[in-house]
Design an enzyme around this catalytic site. Sequence first.
Site, PDB file in Angstrom:
ATOM      1  N   CYS A   1      -5.316 -19.673  19.318  1.00 41.11           N
ATOM      2  CA  CYS A   1      -5.380 -18.459  20.143  1.00 41.11           C
ATOM      3  C   CYS A   1      -4.311 -17.473  19.690  1.00 41.11           C
ATOM      4  CB  CYS A   1      -5.140 -18.800  21.610  1.00 41.11           C
ATOM      5  SG  CYS A   1      -6.439 -19.781  22.327  1.00 41.11           S
TER       6      CYS A   1
ATOM      7  N   SER B   1       1.181  -7.519  -1.465  1.00 41.29           N
ATOM      8  CA  SER B   1       1.878  -8.646  -0.828  1.00 41.29           C
ATOM      9  C   SER B   1       1.064  -9.934  -0.834  1.00 41.29           C
ATOM     10  CB  SER B   1       2.327  -8.283   0.588  1.00 41.29           C
ATOM     11  OG  SER B   1       1.237  -8.238   1.464  1.00 41.29           O
ATOM     12  N   SER B   2      -0.210  -9.861  -1.211  1.00 41.86           N
ATOM     13  CA  SER B   2      -0.969 -11.110  -1.372  1.00 41.86           C
ATOM     14  C   SER B   2      -0.417 -11.923  -2.540  1.00 41.86           C
ATOM     15  CB  SER B   2      -2.448 -10.815  -1.605  1.00 41.86           C
ATOM     16  OG  SER B   2      -2.940 -10.091  -0.508  1.00 41.86           O
TER      17      SER B   2
ATOM     18  N   THR C   1       0.814  -1.219   0.000  1.00 47.46           N
ATOM     19  CA  THR C   1       0.000   0.000   0.000  1.00 47.46           C
ATOM     20  C   THR C   1       0.847   1.268   0.000  1.00 47.46           C
ATOM     21  OG1 THR C   1      -1.825  -1.067   1.122  1.00 47.46           O
ATOM     22  CG2 THR C   1      -1.711   1.294   1.366  1.00 47.46           C
TER      23      THR C   1
ATOM     24  N   THR D   1      -1.492 -23.320  18.440  1.00 46.27           N
ATOM     25  CA  THR D   1      -2.820 -22.913  18.917  1.00 46.27           C
ATOM     26  C   THR D   1      -3.472 -21.864  18.014  1.00 46.27           C
ATOM     27  OG1 THR D   1      -4.057 -21.869  20.720  1.00 46.27           O
ATOM     28  CG2 THR D   1      -1.754 -21.236  20.525  1.00 46.27           C
TER      29      THR D   1
ATOM     30  N   THR E   1       1.546  -5.032   3.903  1.00 47.38           N
ATOM     31  CA  THR E   1       1.350  -5.527   5.270  1.00 47.38           C
ATOM     32  C   THR E   1       0.685  -6.909   5.314  1.00 47.38           C
ATOM     33  OG1 THR E   1      -0.763  -4.351   5.411  1.00 47.38           O
ATOM     34  CG2 THR E   1       1.181  -3.222   6.277  1.00 47.38           C
ATOM     35  N   ASP E   2      -0.088  -7.235   4.251  1.00 44.31           N
ATOM     36  CA  ASP E   2      -0.895  -8.468   4.328  1.00 44.31           C
ATOM     37  C   ASP E   2      -0.061  -9.714   4.627  1.00 44.31           C
ATOM     38  OD1 ASP E   2      -3.111  -6.950   3.841  1.00 44.31           O
ATOM     39  OD2 ASP E   2      -3.373  -7.568   1.757  1.00 44.31           O
TER      40      ASP E   2
HETATM   41  N1  ASP Z   1      -2.860  -5.268   0.229  1.00 46.58           N
HETATM   42  C1  ASP Z   1      -1.715  -4.513   0.707  1.00 46.58           C
HETATM   43  C2  ASP Z   1      -0.495  -5.407   0.648  1.00 46.58           C
HETATM   44  O1  ASP Z   1      -0.312  -6.229   1.507  1.00 46.58           O
HETATM   45  C3  ASP Z   1      -1.974  -4.023   2.084  1.00 46.58           C
HETATM   46  C4  ASP Z   1      -0.854  -3.162   2.667  1.00 46.58           C
HETATM   47  O2  ASP Z   1       0.225  -3.003   2.171  1.00 46.58           O
HETATM   48  O3  ASP Z   1      -1.120  -2.570   3.748  1.00 46.58           O
HETATM   49  O4  ASP Z   1       0.269  -5.288  -0.266  1.00 46.58           O
END
Ligand code: ASP
Length: 343
Positions: A277, A57-58, A12, A275, A88-89
Amino acid sequence: MRKLLLIYTGGTIGMITNAQTGALESFDFAHLYAHIPELKRFELDIQVKSFEQPLDSSEVSPQHWQQIASWITDAYDQFDGFVILHGTDTMAYTASALSFMLQGLRKPIVFTGSQLPIGIIRTDGKENLITAIEIAAACDAQGEPIVQEVAVYFEYALFRGNRSSKVSAHQFEAFAAPNYPLLAKAGVQIEWYKERLFRTNLPALQPQLQLSNEVLIWRLFPGMPIALYAKALQFPQVKILILETFGAGNAFSTIEFQSVIQGYIAAGGLVLNITQCQSGAVRQGAYQTSTFFEQIGVVSGADLTAEAALTKSMFALANIEAAHRGHFLKSAIVGELTTLEKG
Ligand code: ASP
């Protein structure tokens, strides 16, 4: 002057909105750079390497982990630290994988990204990137890097990479490491918790970039159709089965489930128990509903995150002899789990 390598993989932080669809799409590093003129003000030599096609990142796969790890390996002697800009993903997966692939690390690898693109006024990307650079450049009085491990920096907090998970899709505090305390907190100054930092016993960097994806993860749920899931275990490619169990490592004790797990182990499969959790650890044998696992040789993953359990398994399959894999999975290799005393 300290020298850092900044690797831009996408996420992002560098995205812009597609005018037609309204969806965020990856964009090149020049776009990101234009929005952070502060980068030129550091008294640091910052070199940049970028994925040819920056990715959400997906889309990041083990091949990309290998690409990042091999760039770092090749540049290891020439740089004092590394900052990885990543979506972040799946950041916690990449950070965990790199911690196993690059054992013997004595320099920082700091992952960061953002929840809002850099072109948005309220972006969290600027602070995240600038402080991640400061952390990667930080050294003690002897000139030794303070961080000598893979870490994730996000929203004023520095986490051990293989202890971190993405916990929020919308808060700026997107990451947490529920089973390991912060390595540092960024306020007016960076407050270091030095006793928590990982230090390697290995004499030098030992890059091991091979991975195998012959792993399955079953997240147990009440009413789980075991016969359906068991079909997948018939493929010889499934070498490790990770069970995400309830609470402290518990599962239903139906004959059907137990005989599937027992049969898989008897046929040479390895089962790792973690786990569901968010925090806490597996304690096989603490409840009657987990004694079965202990009896048949299921490996306790203690307080491993799912991301660390998966990447550690992928690493073990490619680099550790079959007879030693169980022991490897339950041992703390790069600070990824807490070994519990029995009793
Ligand atoms: N979909 C984005 C990614 O993981 C989300 C992010 O960067 O916050 O590339």
